[in-house]
Write an enzyme that holds these catalytic residues in place. Structure first.
Site, short mmCIF file in Angstrom:
data_model
loop_
_atom_site.label_atom_id
_atom_site.label_comp_id
_atom_site.label_asym_id
_atom_site.label_seq_id
_atom_site.Cartn_x
_atom_site.Cartn_y
_atom_site.Cartn_z
N CYS A 39 24.29 28.00 25.80
CA CYS A 39 24.30 28.79 27.04
C CYS A 39 23.84 27.96 28.24
O CYS A 39 24.30 28.18 29.36
CB CYS A 39 23.41 30.02 26.88
SG CYS A 39 24.02 31.18 25.66
N ASP A 50 38.72 47.30 41.53
CA ASP A 50 38.61 48.75 41.26
C ASP A 50 37.47 49.06 40.30
O ASP A 50 37.31 50.20 39.89
CB ASP A 50 39.93 49.28 40.71
CG ASP A 50 40.35 48.58 39.41
OD1 ASP A 50 39.63 47.69 38.93
OD2 ASP A 50 41.42 48.93 38.88
#
Length: 224
Positions: free
Chosen positions: A48, A140
């Protein structure tokens, strides 16, 4: 069985959370932009660390595409800030510490605490605590793409940029992108578009690939 959590087309939960760059409400953070949420098993994990460094270096590319980035980890904000210092002290040239600026820009990356009340997003995260997920949301606020990685396999950011390009192109044009498509390659005319309308919409021309079946449904056009 369907894995619990967000499904394609679901609206992102409008959660509030403390981050490395202050408190946010997710829908306000996204605004009219596209958004990517990266989940991480926890802070100070080696794979990560390389991913966040890469994300930060690519912040200008995501900004060009009107994409905001944010990262999720189970640890505290204080741990996130300490992790930032570790990344900055390594070979990432400090990019991962800066993370592209502040939340008012379209380049930002923050790290959320697990106690943020993320509902469906976090139910998916808890279902796979040793894996990493990518969520891509449209303007959206709906989920457009989701990818699940094992923690031992780093994410391919070239592919993430590629799918963002595809999602944005196909959201606004009546096309689809074929296998291994890259920006600039020919695209496919969607099957629901009649031939005559396709010719009007795509003045660069529409060509059909010949198939052994004789069916003429593989219609291509230069990228609009």
């Amino acid at each position: 069985a369907v894995m619990p959590g967000l499904l394609l087309g679901d609206e992102a939960p409008d959660f509030e959370a403390d981050t490395t760059q202050g408190r946010i409400r997710f829908h306000d953070f996204l605004g009219d932009s596209w958004g990517i949420l990266f989940s991480h098993p926890r802070d100070f994990t080696p794979v990560c660390t390389t991913e966040l460094g890469r994300a930060a270096k690519l912040a200008p590319e995501f900004s060009k595409r009107n994409v905001k980035m944010i990262a999720l980890s189970i640890d505290s904000v204080q741990d996130h800030l300490s992790w930032c210092k570790v990344r900055a002290g390594g070979r990432l040239q400090g990019a991962a510490c800066r993370l592209g600026g502040t939340y008012v820009t379209s380049q930002s990356v923050g790290v959320l605490k697990s106690r943020a009340g993320m509902g469906k997003v976090f139910s998916t995260f808890k279902e796979h605590p040793t894996k990493s997920r990518v969520f891509i949301f449209g303007p959206d606020k709906k989920l457009k793409l989701s990818i699940l990685y094992p923690a031992t396999t780093g994410r391919n950011f070239d592919e993430i940029l590629r799918v963002v390009d595809s999602l944005q192109l196909t959201a606004y044009k009546k096309v689809a992108t074929p296998v291994d498509w890259k920006p600039g390659d020919s695209v496919m005319v969607v099957p629901t578009l009649p031939d005559e309308e396709a010719k009007k919409l795509f003045p660069k021309g529409v060509f059909t690939k010949e198939l052994p079946s004789g069916k003429k449904y593989l219609r291509y056009t230069p990228q609009p």
